[in-house]
Design an enzyme around this catalytic site. Structure first.
Site, mmCIF file in Angstrom:
data_model
loop_
_atom_site.group_PDB
_atom_site.id
_atom_site.type_symbol
_atom_site.label_atom_id
_atom_site.label_comp_id
_atom_site.label_asym_id
_atom_site.label_seq_id
_atom_site.Cartn_x
_atom_site.Cartn_y
_atom_site.Cartn_z
ATOM 1 N N LYS A 173 0.817 -1.223 0.000
ATOM 2 C CA LYS A 173 0.000 0.000 0.000
ATOM 3 C C LYS A 173 0.847 1.267 0.000
ATOM 4 O O LYS A 173 0.471 2.257 -0.616
ATOM 5 C CB LYS A 173 -1.027 0.002 1.138
ATOM 6 C CG LYS A 173 -0.471 -0.126 2.533
ATOM 7 C CD LYS A 173 -1.612 -0.334 3.522
ATOM 8 C CE LYS A 173 -1.120 -0.383 4.965
ATOM 9 N NZ LYS A 173 -0.130 -1.459 5.238
ATOM 10 N N ARG B 39 -6.992 2.111 11.177
ATOM 11 C CA ARG B 39 -6.628 0.732 11.470
ATOM 12 C C ARG B 39 -7.524 0.112 12.528
ATOM 13 O O ARG B 39 -7.357 -1.072 12.838
ATOM 14 C CB ARG B 39 -5.194 0.701 11.999
ATOM 15 C CG ARG B 39 -4.152 0.268 11.007
ATOM 16 C CD ARG B 39 -2.824 0.416 11.717
ATOM 17 N NE ARG B 39 -1.811 -0.453 11.214
ATOM 18 C CZ ARG B 39 -0.908 -0.107 10.282
ATOM 19 N NH1 ARG B 39 -0.946 1.072 9.728
ATOM 20 N NH2 ARG B 39 0.017 -0.949 9.931
ATOM 21 N N ARG C 164 12.319 -7.393 2.524
ATOM 22 C CA ARG C 164 12.409 -6.058 1.928
ATOM 23 C C ARG C 164 13.626 -5.243 2.340
ATOM 24 O O ARG C 164 14.004 -4.317 1.635
ATOM 25 C CB ARG C 164 11.112 -5.273 2.072
ATOM 26 C CG ARG C 164 10.746 -4.791 3.441
ATOM 27 C CD ARG C 164 9.385 -4.088 3.344
ATOM 28 N NE ARG C 164 8.804 -3.854 4.638
ATOM 29 C CZ ARG C 164 7.548 -3.459 4.824
ATOM 30 N NH1 ARG C 164 6.747 -3.286 3.796
ATOM 31 N NH2 ARG C 164 7.098 -3.237 6.033
ATOM 32 N N ARG D 143 13.756 -1.687 8.785
ATOM 33 C CA ARG D 143 12.770 -1.323 9.811
ATOM 34 C C ARG D 143 12.901 -2.246 11.007
ATOM 35 O O ARG D 143 12.996 -3.455 10.847
ATOM 36 C CB ARG D 143 11.352 -1.389 9.227
ATOM 37 C CG ARG D 143 10.917 -0.078 8.617
ATOM 38 C CD ARG D 143 9.605 -0.199 7.905
ATOM 39 N NE ARG D 143 8.535 -0.728 8.744
ATOM 40 C CZ ARG D 143 7.265 -0.783 8.348
ATOM 41 N NH1 ARG D 143 6.925 -0.342 7.146
ATOM 42 N NH2 ARG D 143 6.348 -1.270 9.146
ATOM 43 N N ARG E 192 1.950 -8.137 13.673
ATOM 44 C CA ARG E 192 1.265 -7.145 12.832
ATOM 45 C C ARG E 192 0.157 -7.798 12.007
ATOM 46 O O ARG E 192 -0.911 -7.207 11.812
ATOM 47 C CB ARG E 192 2.274 -6.428 11.940
ATOM 48 C CG ARG E 192 3.024 -5.327 12.708
ATOM 49 C CD ARG E 192 4.412 -5.054 12.163
ATOM 50 N NE ARG E 192 4.430 -4.605 10.787
ATOM 51 C CZ ARG E 192 5.485 -4.750 9.978
ATOM 52 N NH1 ARG E 192 6.587 -5.322 10.401
ATOM 53 N NH2 ARG E 192 5.414 -4.308 8.747
HETATM 54 P P1 ADP Z 1 2.797 -1.971 7.989
HETATM 55 O O1 ADP Z 1 1.511 -1.760 7.251
HETATM 56 O O2 ADP Z 1 3.838 -2.661 7.151
HETATM 57 O O3 ADP Z 1 2.634 -2.640 9.320
HETATM 58 P P2 ADP Z 1 3.041 0.908 8.704
HETATM 59 O O4 ADP Z 1 4.188 1.779 8.326
HETATM 60 O O5 ADP Z 1 1.697 1.261 8.155
HETATM 61 O O6 ADP Z 1 3.481 -0.553 8.292
HETATM 62 O O7 ADP Z 1 2.897 0.868 10.304
HETATM 63 C C1 ADP Z 1 4.008 0.551 11.137
HETATM 64 C C2 ADP Z 1 3.584 0.595 12.603
HETATM 65 O O8 ADP Z 1 3.204 1.941 12.949
HETATM 66 C C3 ADP Z 1 2.373 -0.240 12.985
HETATM 67 O O9 ADP Z 1 2.710 -1.593 13.255
HETATM 68 C C4 ADP Z 1 1.881 0.496 14.235
HETATM 69 O O10 ADP Z 1 2.662 0.199 15.369
HETATM 70 C C5 ADP Z 1 2.126 1.948 13.870
HETATM 71 N N1 ADP Z 1 0.942 2.542 13.208
HETATM 72 C C6 ADP Z 1 0.870 3.010 11.935
HETATM 73 N N2 ADP Z 1 -0.355 3.455 11.643
HETATM 74 C C7 ADP Z 1 -1.098 3.274 12.763
HETATM 75 C C8 ADP Z 1 -2.455 3.516 13.098
HETATM 76 N N3 ADP Z 1 -3.306 4.041 12.210
HETATM 77 N N4 ADP Z 1 -2.869 3.194 14.349
HETATM 78 C C9 ADP Z 1 -2.032 2.673 15.252
HETATM 79 N N5 ADP Z 1 -0.740 2.410 15.004
HETATM 80 C C10 ADP Z 1 -0.270 2.698 13.774
#
Ligand code: ADP
Length: 186
Positions: free
Chosen positions: A17, A92, A131, A135, A146
């Site tokens: 995404k 989320r 990847r 991270r 996750r």
């Molecule tokens: P991915 O989709 O690969 O898990 P993201 O970069 O979207 O990666 O998110 C990384 C982390 O950031 C999540 O595992 C969470 O801890 C935090 N995070 C990101 N967006 C949110 C959200 N909308 N609500 C709560 N935590 C979030």
């Protein structure tokens, strides 16, 4: 297409995404709003929010709703969001979805459109672990967490948006997937 493109691009970790959101930025002239990127910047800058978020993110859990909702609420007031936005990684949880619906309603904006990228779990795990972005949450344990959190907390968000959600096959070339998203939005 309507004047405003208020887009939620969702899907499990590793579905692509973020990559697709960056491509839509160029195609539609709207900003990408990645709560993951914003939180990682907060961690890197050593801010109070970053300090609170780091351990949570590293173990693959969700940062508290009030924190991310406030981040998004503020970001959406910036003028570059006038023509729309692509939200990547938000909402989320059901609470985040309800907050977003309220923000859009209160600011007289169109309701969000939702595109969900689908990819099988085995492929997701393979992609994330391969990847190499460095991270700190791309470990076996954090990825499993996750994925579980996605199923528990984020899949209900798709149900919340119901038949408005366009599900797109996330397997294919980057161009193919971008074209699928554009067709779904046309
Ligand atoms: P991915 O989709 O690969 O898990 P993201 O970069 O979207 O990666 O998110 C990384 C982390 O950031 C999540 O595992 C969470 O801890 C935090 N995070 C990101 N967006 C949110 C959200 N909308 N609500 C709560 N935590 C979030």
């Amino acid at each position: 297409m309507s004047a405003q493109l208020n887009l939620i691009l969702t899907g499990p970790p590793g579905c692509g995404k973020g990559t697709q959101a960056r491509r839509l930025v160029e195609k539609f002239g709207i900003p990408q709003i990645s709560t993951g990127d914003i939180l990682r910047e907060a961690v890197a800058s050593g801010s109070e929010i970053g300090k609170r978020a780091k351990a949570i993110m590293d173990r693959g859990d969700l940062v508290p709703d009030d924190v991310v909702i406030e981040i998004v609420r503020q970001r959406l007031t910036r003028p570059d969001c006038k023509p729309g936005f692509v939200l990547d990684g938000f909402p989320r949880t059901l609470a985040q979805a309800a907050a977003l619906d309220g923000i859009l309603r209160d600011s007289g904006r169109e309701p969000a459109r939702v595109v969900a990228l689908t990819v099988a779990d085995d492929e997701l795990r393979r992609r994330v672990l391969a990847r190499g972005e460095g991270r700190t949450d791309d470990t076996e344990a954090a990825v499993a967490k996750r994925l579980a959190v996605y199923k528990r907390d984020t899949e209900p968000v798709l149900a919340h948006y119901g038949s408005a959600v366009k599900r797109i096959d996330g397997i294919g070339s980057l161009d193919e997937i971008t074209a699928r998203i554009e067709r779904a939005l046309a």
